[in-house]
Write a protein that holds these residues in place. Structure first.
Motif, PDB file in Angstrom:
ATOM      1  N   VAL A   3       7.262  23.311 -12.156  1.00 32.82           N
ATOM      2  CA  VAL A   3       5.902  22.798 -12.297  1.00 32.82           C
ATOM      3  C   VAL A   3       5.423  22.953 -13.736  1.00 32.82           C
ATOM      4  O   VAL A   3       5.869  23.856 -14.451  1.00 32.82           O
ATOM      5  N   ILE A   4       4.544  22.052 -14.144  1.00 25.24           N
ATOM      6  CA  ILE A   4       3.796  22.197 -15.390  1.00 25.24           C
ATOM      7  C   ILE A   4       2.376  22.573 -15.006  1.00 25.24           C
ATOM      8  O   ILE A   4       1.751  21.909 -14.167  1.00 25.24           O
ATOM      9  N   VAL A   5       1.855  23.633 -15.584  1.00 21.76           N
ATOM     10  CA  VAL A   5       0.504  24.100 -15.305  1.00 21.76           C
ATOM     11  C   VAL A   5      -0.361  23.813 -16.528  1.00 21.76           C
ATOM     12  O   VAL A   5      -0.073  24.297 -17.624  1.00 21.76           O
ATOM     13  N   ASP A   6      -1.404  23.025 -16.332  1.00 23.21           N
ATOM     14  CA  ASP A   6      -2.345  22.680 -17.404  1.00 23.21           C
ATOM     15  C   ASP A   6      -3.657  23.386 -17.089  1.00 23.21           C
ATOM     16  O   ASP A   6      -4.404  22.948 -16.213  1.00 23.21           O
TER      17      ASP A   6
ATOM     18  N   TYR B 159       8.632  17.231 -14.206  1.00 21.95           N
ATOM     19  CA  TYR B 159       8.035  18.204 -13.294  1.00 21.95           C
ATOM     20  C   TYR B 159       6.667  17.710 -12.835  1.00 21.95           C
ATOM     21  O   TYR B 159       5.954  17.042 -13.588  1.00 21.95           O
ATOM     22  N   PRO B 160       6.261  18.072 -11.611  1.00 25.89           N
ATOM     23  CA  PRO B 160       4.884  17.794 -11.210  1.00 25.89           C
ATOM     24  C   PRO B 160       3.915  18.643 -12.027  1.00 25.89           C
ATOM     25  O   PRO B 160       4.295  19.685 -12.577  1.00 25.89           O
ATOM     26  N   VAL B 161       2.675  18.190 -12.075  1.00 23.01           N
ATOM     27  CA  VAL B 161       1.642  18.886 -12.849  1.00 23.01           C
ATOM     28  C   VAL B 161       0.557  19.372 -11.906  1.00 23.01           C
ATOM     29  O   VAL B 161       0.130  18.636 -11.011  1.00 23.01           O
TER      30      VAL B 161
ATOM     31  N   VAL C 199       3.694  26.421 -18.913  1.00 25.36           N
ATOM     32  CA  VAL C 199       2.254  26.624 -18.901  1.00 25.36           C
ATOM     33  C   VAL C 199       1.663  26.078 -20.201  1.00 25.36           C
ATOM     34  O   VAL C 199       2.035  26.517 -21.289  1.00 25.36           O
ATOM     35  N   LEU C 200       0.764  25.115 -20.063  1.00 24.75           N
ATOM     36  CA  LEU C 200       0.015  24.599 -21.214  1.00 24.75           C
ATOM     37  C   LEU C 200      -1.365  25.225 -21.161  1.00 24.75           C
ATOM     38  O   LEU C 200      -2.106  25.031 -20.190  1.00 24.75           O
ATOM     39  N   THR C 201      -1.711  25.971 -22.194  1.00 28.54           N
ATOM     40  CA  THR C 201      -2.972  26.693 -22.108  1.00 28.54           C
ATOM     41  C   THR C 201      -3.633  26.819 -23.466  1.00 28.54           C
ATOM     42  O   THR C 201      -3.005  26.673 -24.503  1.00 28.54           O
ATOM     43  N   ARG C 202      -4.894  27.122 -23.417  1.00 27.27           N
ATOM     44  CA  ARG C 202      -5.771  27.449 -24.535  1.00 27.27           C
ATOM     45  C   ARG C 202      -7.130  26.862 -24.287  1.00 27.27           C
ATOM     46  O   ARG C 202      -7.471  26.511 -23.173  1.00 27.27           O
ATOM     47  N   MET C 203      -7.910  26.739 -25.316  1.00 32.17           N
ATOM     48  CA  MET C 203      -9.299  26.318 -25.192  1.00 32.17           C
ATOM     49  C   MET C 203      -9.418  24.860 -24.752  1.00 32.17           C
ATOM     50  O   MET C 203      -8.507  24.060 -24.968  1.00 32.17           O
ATOM     51  N   PRO C 204     -10.563  24.490 -24.159  1.00 27.51           N
ATOM     52  CA  PRO C 204     -10.825  23.073 -23.917  1.00 27.51           C
ATOM     53  C   PRO C 204     -10.771  22.299 -25.233  1.00 27.51           C
ATOM     54  O   PRO C 204     -11.071  22.824 -26.290  1.00 27.51           O
ATOM     55  N   ALA C 205     -10.343  21.048 -25.130  1.00 30.67           N
ATOM     56  CA  ALA C 205     -10.255  20.123 -26.273  1.00 30.67           C
ATOM     57  C   ALA C 205      -9.150  20.493 -27.249  1.00 30.67           C
ATOM     58  O   ALA C 205      -9.131  20.008 -28.373  1.00 30.67           O
ATOM     59  N   SER C 206      -8.205  21.342 -26.817  1.00 31.74           N
ATOM     60  CA  SER C 206      -7.095  21.696 -27.706  1.00 31.74           C
ATOM     61  C   SER C 206      -5.923  20.730 -27.569  1.00 31.74           C
ATOM     62  O   SER C 206      -4.912  20.889 -28.249  1.00 31.74           O
ATOM     63  N   GLY C 207      -6.036  19.740 -26.693  1.00 37.29           N
ATOM     64  CA  GLY C 207      -4.989  18.725 -26.573  1.00 37.29           C
ATOM     65  C   GLY C 207      -4.037  18.934 -25.418  1.00 37.29           C
ATOM     66  O   GLY C 207      -2.956  18.333 -25.393  1.00 37.29           O
ATOM     67  N   LYS C 208      -4.421  19.760 -24.437  1.00 35.16           N
ATOM     68  CA  LYS C 208      -3.511  20.049 -23.324  1.00 35.16           C
ATOM     69  C   LYS C 208      -3.102  18.783 -22.578  1.00 35.16           C
ATOM     70  O   LYS C 208      -1.921  18.576 -22.298  1.00 35.16           O
ATOM     71  N   SER C 209      -4.078  17.952 -22.238  1.00 34.23           N
ATOM     72  CA  SER C 209      -3.762  16.749 -21.461  1.00 34.23           C
ATOM     73  C   SER C 209      -2.879  15.794 -22.246  1.00 34.23           C
ATOM     74  O   SER C 209      -1.969  15.165 -21.683  1.00 34.23           O
TER      75      SER C 209
ATOM     76  N   LYS D  15       1.182  14.911 -20.997  1.00 34.85           N
ATOM     77  CA  LYS D  15       1.765  13.609 -20.670  1.00 34.85           C
ATOM     78  C   LYS D  15       3.176  13.481 -21.233  1.00 34.85           C
ATOM     79  O   LYS D  15       4.078  12.943 -20.584  1.00 34.85           O
ATOM     80  N   HIS D  16       3.386  13.998 -22.429  1.00 40.81           N
ATOM     81  CA  HIS D  16       4.722  13.950 -23.035  1.00 40.81           C
ATOM     82  C   HIS D  16       5.691  14.863 -22.284  1.00 40.81           C
ATOM     83  O   HIS D  16       6.861  14.510 -22.091  1.00 40.81           O
ATOM     84  N   LEU D  17       5.211  16.028 -21.851  1.00 39.24           N
ATOM     85  CA  LEU D  17       6.092  16.966 -21.157  1.00 39.24           C
ATOM     86  C   LEU D  17       6.486  16.447 -19.776  1.00 39.24           C
ATOM     87  O   LEU D  17       7.625  16.635 -19.341  1.00 39.24           O
ATOM     88  N   VAL D  18       5.566  15.793 -19.097  1.00 39.75           N
ATOM     89  CA  VAL D  18       5.886  15.203 -17.789  1.00 39.75           C
ATOM     90  C   VAL D  18       6.991  14.166 -17.948  1.00 39.75           C
ATOM     91  O   VAL D  18       7.951  14.123 -17.161  1.00 39.75           O
ATOM     92  N   LYS D  19       6.867  13.351 -18.960  1.00 36.46           N
ATOM     93  CA  LYS D  19       7.881  12.316 -19.196  1.00 36.46           C
ATOM     94  C   LYS D  19       9.233  12.933 -19.533  1.00 36.46           C
ATOM     95  O   LYS D  19      10.282  12.460 -19.091  1.00 36.46           O
ATOM     96  N   ALA D  20       9.221  14.033 -20.291  1.00 39.05           N
ATOM     97  CA  ALA D  20      10.469  14.657 -20.723  1.00 39.05           C
ATOM     98  C   ALA D  20      11.141  15.460 -19.623  1.00 39.05           C
ATOM     99  O   ALA D  20      12.381  15.449 -19.490  1.00 39.05           O
ATOM    100  N   PHE D  21      10.352  16.181 -18.808  1.00 34.53           N
ATOM    101  CA  PHE D  21      10.934  17.108 -17.834  1.00 34.53           C
ATOM    102  C   PHE D  21      10.872  16.608 -16.395  1.00 34.53           C
ATOM    103  O   PHE D  21      11.639  17.071 -15.552  1.00 34.53           O
TER     104      PHE D  21
END
Length: 198
Positions: free
Chosen positions: A75-78, A26-28, A4-14, A18-24
């Motif tokens: 899954v990766i949840v953004d 998993y679908p997002v 789970v990637l979470t926190r405020m908007p503009a915190s860099g989730k997206s 991208k790096h986590l998708v490449k590493a793992f």
């Protein structure tokens, strides 16, 4: 497994995602992308209607993740969960008990606001996120909008996006300066947490 990637908007989730998708591999599932489809297909005529589309997108996120868990998928949840949606999501994770790692992106609130206002005022993402009271824009209308610092506080901090908790491991990453984030180190930490949960 669930990351789970979470926190405020503009915190860099997206960006981190991208790096986590490449590493793992998993679908997002990303709430903002779902909202963009809802904006385009349904539109809105008030801020209240826009919020209802946000609630609908959160419901879809939770439903899709649940179906993946039932199928033993990963899954990766953004998503920047607010308090109501975060509670439902956390209860679902507690029910199915997958290997779960929450990556909580934190940073200086003033810098997050600056990044948020900049991307909306420059039109660097879907305009439905920037406009507040109607979508699509009217013919000839300039849809760019700069949210004030007070609105940023009201719309995000006061909705509890800064307090999301979830069963499983929790990693906190300071993204005040995205260029200094140790992404390979973060990936190693996530892998270690997932291995410990086996």
């Amino acid at each position: 497994a669930v990351i789970v990637l979470t926190r405020m908007p503009a915190s860099g989730k997206s960006t981190i995602c991208k790096h986590l998708v490449k590493a793992f591999g998993y679908p997002v599932i990303e709430k903002d992308k779902l909202k963009e489809h809802l904006f385009d297909q349904i539109g809105f005529n008030s801020y209240q209607e826009k919020r209802r589309l946000d609630y609908a997108a959160n419901a879809v996120v939770i439903q899709v993740v649940e179906q993946l868990l039932l199928a033993d998928g990963s899954v990766i949840v953004d998503n920047n969960f607010d308090q109501p949606s975060g509670k439902v999501f956390s209860e679902m994770i507690a029910k199915y008990q997958p290997k779960c790692v929450t990556v909580f992106l934190k940073g200086d609130p003033e810098e997050l606001y600056r990044r948020y206002a900049l991307r909306d005022s420059t039109g660097s993402r879907h305009v439905g996120h920037a406009v507040q009271d109607h979508y699509p824009p009217l013919p000839g209308e300039n849809p760019r909008y700069t949210m004030t610092r007070e609105e940023f506080e009201e719309k995000f901090f006061k909705r509890g996006m800064d307090y999301f908790t979830c069963p499983g491991a929790r990693l906190e990453v300071d993204t005040t300066d995205l260029d200094t984030v140790d992404v390979p180190g973060l990936i190693r930490q996530i892998r270690a947490c997932l291995e410990e949960a086996e």
